[in-house]
Design a protein around this motif. Structure first.
Motif, PDB file in Angstrom:
ATOM      1  N   PHE A 243       0.783  -1.230   0.000  1.00  0.00           N
ATOM      2  CA  PHE A 243       0.000   0.000   0.000  1.00  0.00           C
ATOM      3  C   PHE A 243       0.819   1.286   0.000  1.00  0.00           C
TER       4      PHE A 243
ATOM      5  N   ASN B 214      -8.254  -1.266  -4.996  1.00  0.00           N
ATOM      6  CA  ASN B 214      -7.607  -0.023  -4.592  1.00  0.00           C
ATOM      7  C   ASN B 214      -8.610   0.999  -4.057  1.00  0.00           C
TER       8      ASN B 214
ATOM      9  N   GLU C 239      -8.837   4.297  -1.323  1.00  0.00           N
ATOM     10  CA  GLU C 239      -9.202   5.642  -1.760  1.00  0.00           C
ATOM     11  C   GLU C 239     -10.441   6.137  -1.033  1.00  0.00           C
TER      12      GLU C 239
END
Lengths: 358, 282
Positions: free
Chosen positions: B109, B176, B180
């Motif tokens: 990450f 992902n 976010e």
């Protein structure tokens, strides 16, 4: 409530790839702006730059009168709805909606009140204690919206939020999003590659191509007054008919057709004639004729596809023409039809630059 | 005559079962022999070898193990050795699980430029088992004053690259957008770890816990090198001390396989899910 302003915004990736080339844009308070363009045009990148998920290489992004280039995503006061919803799989619907508020140390009663309000508005109040994997696609979409609404942000950001839904649900949610945005009156940016979605949702839409805004304006303005060949071809369904042509000083020459009614065009350049399918009419004194290849019956209207016999490319491709006609007009296959249009309703573009000349 | 598809399926399932039964019988046999032999007297075992039928000395043998005092100074009991092994194995298992989870989190990450290099460096330790670096590791442990301590027995065994590899693959399958969306919801790196990584990965982490518990529990050579103090003896060393050819050695052997067995039974659901289930619900 806030306006959003983009000033000469550019994006260059560390590997040198350029994604956005100087975008200027002013979005008014409460306005719903749609970024539309083909995939890879940079529309999502631009949205993610506003969200703070992509850095700004140069230029400024303002929300209200605050430059937010270096403000962290959570402090920009924006909420985003993702294409795959990005619901937190280990949290209930209530947990998903409250997570961002808890992180902001909001009062518990206030969180509860906001969740109740949003859930009622979105008709998900019965699902608050369910896990995301127990919900249908449409319900997940609503939860994703709810998560954005409870934040009560200054700006809503939508990244292709409807593209994972089936066609019927998509139309339904499209209408709901529009209504919701009207009711809440929150400045919104909506990204889509679907021109119908763009046309129906937008107060104004920005057509983006290869990292540049080709044209920005009200949907009908872009439809009836496109500035470039790209905008004309991207906006409108069925797509505009584009016919390669030349100007000989008096008329427009395309294949063996000589079309009168055009003037003040360069004679030394390759041109493209653009005629929308709905301005073509069937007429005995028509300007050109087509051979019918296919008729699509859409119920209220028929789309008639034909080819211009005089225009066959070296590769053997025929020039396709589409005509939007009433349901009563039902020609047979290979039937010859004579068509006409008012030159006033047609566009002429320069082939190389795509610029509109008429 | 041709068989219809159902008969074919039935026949191959039957054959599968025979193979599986034979295989598991073969694998279970030593354990069975150990358990059965632990119910005989030492003289029977040393004269006639391993036994196939239960004897009558079970109570006496296990009572003897419980009272056992071994070692040069007779300070160490079976219970104390089991406790030592448990402390070491649980420490190795929990620390390995947490550390490899954190390492994989950082590698996946945080997009820092040396992440790939660090990952492969971690993988390199797979090629260097603890045994191959005993001498230098012992010097380091001695310098740090870790001889005869649990710390010394645990720390060198923590570098189990398998865990990092496992969690890395798991995290790479996370969309992902979670990160976010969490960013927009105001979660920083630490909060994202606690609110997302840990709850989403802990079940799978159970498999790594079990595997590293086994590695810790089955350690023999390293604790042998590092512990001269009898109070730090592990149960595996205790078996060696008592001698397997005795009845109490057999009984201690049976007791030794119990903790890992219980752990596998408790974790087997997560364990198989993690190893078999490649498709995720994320």
């Amino acid at each position: 409530m806030a306006q959003v302003e983009l000033k000469q915004v550019r994006k260059t990736y560390p590997n040198g790839a350029e994604a956005i080339f100087g975008v200027d844009m002013q979005i008014d308070d409460g306005e719903l702006i749609v970024f539309v363009g083909p995939s890879g045009c940079g529309k999502s990148t631009l949205l993610r730059m506003v969200a703070g998920l992509e850095s700004v290489t140069s230029g400024d992004i303002l929300i209200g009168d605050r430059v937010i280039n270096d403000v962290s995503p959570s402090e920009r006061d924006v909420a985003m709805v993702f294409q795959n919803y990005a619901l937190y799989p280990h949290m209930s619907v209530r947990g998903n909606m409250s997570y961002g508020l808890k992180n902001r140390k909001m009062d518990k009663a206030e969180i509860e009140r906001r969740i109740t309000d949003a859930a009622k508005m979105l008709k998900i109040d019965k699902f608050l204690d369910r896990q995301p994997n127990q919900l249908s696609g449409g319900q997940r979409q609503r939860v994703a919206m709810g998560r954005a609404i409870v934040r009560n942000p200054q700006v809503f950001l939508f990244d292709e939020p409807l593209s994972n839904l089936d066609a019927k649900l998509r139309v339904q949610m499209r209408i709901e999003i529009k209504k919701l945005q009207r009711r809440m009156n929150v400045t919104s940016i909506y990204v889509t590659h679907d021109q119908t979605e763009a046309m129906t949702l937008a107060d104004r839409l920005a057509v983006i191509n290869e990292g540049r805004v080709e044209q920005m304006g009200a949907p009908m303005e872009l439809y009836s007054n496109p500035r470039t060949l790209f905008v004309a071809s991207f906006i409108g369904s069925p797509a505009i008919n584009l016919i390669p042509a030349k100007f000989d000083g008096t008329s427009l020459i395309a294949g063996d057709m000589a079309l009168a009614g055009f003037s003040d065009l360069p004679t030394d350049k390759d041109l493209v004639l653009g005629v929308r399918p709905d301005v073509l009419t069937v007429s005995d004194e028509g300007q050109f004729s087509i051979n019918v290849d296919l008729v699509e019956q859409h119920g209220g209207e028929n789309l008639i596809y034909g080819s211009l016999p005089s225009m066959v490319s070296d590769a053997g491709d025929v020039q396709e023409i589409c005509l939007k006609a009433s349901q009563s007009l039902l020609p047979g296959l290979d039937e010859k039809m004579t068509l006409a249009f008012n030159p006033e309703d047609a566009f002429v573009f320069e082939k190389d630059t795509g610029a509109r000349l008429k | 005559m041709r068989l219809n598809p159902n008969q074919k399926l039935a026949r191959s399932a039957w054959l599968d079962h025979v193979i599986l039964i034979l295989g598991s019988t073969f694998l279970m046999l030593p354990i069975f022999l150990m358990i059965v032999s632990s119910t005989h007297t030492s003289s029977v075992i040393s004269q006639q070898g391993l036994q196939f039928w239960p004897g009558t000395q079970a109570g006496a043998n296990y009572a003897q193990v419980a009272r056992l005092e071994a070692g040069f100074t007779d300070q160490i009991t079976a219970l104390a050795m089991l406790k030592n092994s448990l402390v070491i194995a649980v420490s190795i298992a929990s620390l390995t699980t947490v550390l490899s989870m954190m390492a994989a989190y950082a590698i996946v990450f945080f997009k820092f430029s040396v992440a790939g290099f660090l990952f492969w460096l971690t993988m390199l330790t797979l090629l260097l088992p603890l045994e191959s670096r005993f001498v230098t590791t012992f010097q380091v442990a001695a310098t740090l004053g870790l001889v005869n301590t649990f710390g010394g027995m645990v720390l060198p065994a923590l570098a189990i690259a398998l865990g990092t590899l496992f969690f890395r693959q798991l995290f790479l399958s996370f969309p992902n957008e979670y990160l976010e969306a969490a960013k927009l919801d105001g979660a920083g790196p630490v909060r994202f770890f606690w609110d997302f990584i840990v709850p989403l990965a802990w079940r799978r982490g159970g498999a790594i816990f079990v595997v590293s518990f086994m590695i810790g529990w089955n350690q023999y050579l390293w604790p042998l090198m590092l512990s001269t103090d009898e109070s730090r003896y592990t149960v595996l060393r205790g078996i060696r001390l008592i001698g397997l050819e005795s009845a109490s050695g057999m009984a201690l052997g049976v007791l030794t396989i119990l903790p890992p067995l219980i752990l596998v039974i408790l974790f087997q659901r997560y364990f198989f899910q993690a190893l078999v289930d490649t498709k995720d619900s994320f």
